[in-house]
Design an enzyme around this catalytic site. Structure first.
Site, short mmCIF file in Angstrom:
data_model
loop_
_atom_site.label_atom_id
_atom_site.label_comp_id
_atom_site.label_asym_id
_atom_site.label_seq_id
_atom_site.Cartn_x
_atom_site.Cartn_y
_atom_site.Cartn_z
N ASP A 1 -7.10 -8.77 5.97
CA ASP A 1 -8.23 -8.34 7.28
C ASP A 1 -8.36 -7.00 7.43
O ASP A 1 -7.72 -6.06 6.75
CB ASP A 1 -7.42 -8.82 8.61
CG ASP A 1 -6.55 -7.80 9.15
OD1 ASP A 1 -5.46 -7.42 8.25
OD2 ASP A 1 -6.53 -7.37 10.28
N ASP B 1 0.95 -1.31 -0.01
CA ASP B 1 0.13 0.01 -0.11
C ASP B 1 0.97 1.34 -0.02
O ASP B 1 1.27 1.60 -1.04
CB ASP B 1 -0.91 -0.27 1.27
CG ASP B 1 -1.73 0.89 1.25
OD1 ASP B 1 -2.20 1.46 0.19
OD2 ASP B 1 -2.46 1.35 2.31
N PHE C 1 -10.47 -0.72 0.30
CA PHE C 1 -9.73 -1.44 1.22
C PHE C 1 -10.18 -3.18 1.05
O PHE C 1 -11.57 -3.15 0.93
CB PHE C 1 -10.23 -0.97 2.62
CG PHE C 1 -9.38 -1.61 3.73
CD1 PHE C 1 -8.19 -0.89 3.80
CD2 PHE C 1 -9.41 -2.63 4.38
CE1 PHE C 1 -7.29 -1.46 5.20
CE2 PHE C 1 -9.03 -3.13 5.44
CZ PHE C 1 -7.70 -2.61 5.63
N ARG D 1 -9.95 -12.79 7.23
CA ARG D 1 -8.84 -13.24 6.79
C ARG D 1 -9.17 -14.84 6.07
O ARG D 1 -8.35 -14.96 5.19
CB ARG D 1 -7.89 -13.51 7.87
CG ARG D 1 -7.06 -12.44 8.40
CD ARG D 1 -5.85 -12.66 9.05
NE ARG D 1 -5.43 -11.79 9.90
CZ ARG D 1 -4.50 -10.65 9.71
NH1 ARG D 1 -4.20 -10.73 8.22
NH2 ARG D 1 -4.11 -10.02 10.62
P1 IMP Z 1 1.98 -0.38 3.84
O1 IMP Z 1 3.15 -0.34 4.55
O2 IMP Z 1 1.54 0.89 3.55
O3 IMP Z 1 2.47 -0.78 2.40
O4 IMP Z 1 0.94 -1.44 4.47
C1 IMP Z 1 1.21 -2.94 4.11
C2 IMP Z 1 0.42 -3.63 5.06
O5 IMP Z 1 -0.76 -2.74 5.23
C3 IMP Z 1 -0.13 -4.91 4.64
O6 IMP Z 1 0.86 -5.82 4.61
C4 IMP Z 1 -1.56 -5.08 5.10
O7 IMP Z 1 -1.49 -5.64 6.25
C5 IMP Z 1 -1.98 -3.61 5.32
N1 IMP Z 1 -2.91 -3.18 4.49
C6 IMP Z 1 -2.68 -2.17 3.30
N2 IMP Z 1 -3.87 -2.14 2.66
C7 IMP Z 1 -4.82 -3.06 2.95
C8 IMP Z 1 -6.17 -3.57 2.45
O8 IMP Z 1 -6.74 -2.95 1.47
N3 IMP Z 1 -6.65 -4.48 3.18
C9 IMP Z 1 -6.05 -5.00 4.37
N4 IMP Z 1 -4.69 -4.64 4.64
C10 IMP Z 1 -4.26 -3.67 4.16
MG MG Z 2 -0.86 -6.94 7.36
#
Ligand code: IMP
Ligand code: MG
Length: 172
Positions: free
Chosen positions: A156, A100, A149, A162
């Site tokens: 989750d 993300d 999302f 999950r």
């Molecule tokens: P980042 O560090 O922002 O890239 O976040 C990564 C983590 O955020 C992922 O491993 C997920 O656990 C969580 N995450 C980000 N977007 C989503 C989503 O749309 N659904 C569920 N979990 C998400």
């Molecule tokens: Mg995660």
């Protein structure tokens, strides 16, 4: 009330996971990479992916917290469970559920590279470039999703959903 809508079906996931596994088996032929799953979201993807590989692999896990219980990244990453296998001189493939902001992966990638992995590639089920803050190259990507999302197939929302067999998008 949050409603869920199926975005990626079980059969579409199955097909794509097999394709990625074929690609990895081909790219890593003759080696034994260490798959490092980022807990907890990656476990279902990783379990399916590794059974489709035709090369020997080892597995390990790392857990990083960056999110708390909100849908927004807090911006800080902390390792709360480290890997246990030595990775010095070994090819490593990081397995992530969804990229993300990119903060989690960028942090873990730098951490493991600093421990002398021979190579480090990233395999993510979903690439969601909408809110990217840190550039990360996703070497193997299951699906690119523009926004929303997502839950299910390991993903989750406050630890719920999950175990859904498909990937759904949450709607207000
Ligand atoms: P980042 O560090 O922002 O890239 O976040 C990564 C983590 O955020 C992922 O491993 C997920 O656990 C969580 N995450 C980000 N977007 C989503 C989503 O749309 N659904 C569920 N979990 C998400
Ligand atoms: Mg995660």
């Amino acid at each position: 009330m949050l409603k869920k809508e199926v975005l990626i079906s079980q059969s579409a996931i199955r097909r794509r996971v097999k394709e990625i596994a074929d690609q990895i088996s081909n790219d890593y032929r003759g080696t034994e990479p260490i798959l490092v799953g980022i807990l907890k979201g990656s476990i279902i993807f990783m379990a399916d992916l590794m059974r489709d590989l035709t090369i020997p692999v080892q597995m390990d896990f790392i857990r990083a917290a960056s999110y708390g219980s909100k849908m927004q990244s807090s911006g800080t990453v902390r390792v709360t469970k480290d890997i246990e296998l030595p990775i010095q001189g070994k090819p490593v493939i990081l397995i992530e559920d969804i990229v993300d902001s990119g903060l989690t992966l960028a942090y873990i990638k730098e951490l493991l590279e600093g421990r002398g992995a021979a190579s480090l590639k990233i395999c993510a089920l979903i690439d969601k470039p909408e809110r990217r803050e840190r550039h990360v190259l996703v070497d193997y990507c299951g699906f690119e999703v523009q926004e929303g999302f997502l839950v299910g197939y390991g993903l989750d929302c406050n630890e719920e959903f999950r175990n859904l067999p498909e990937i759904c998008v949450l709607k207000e």
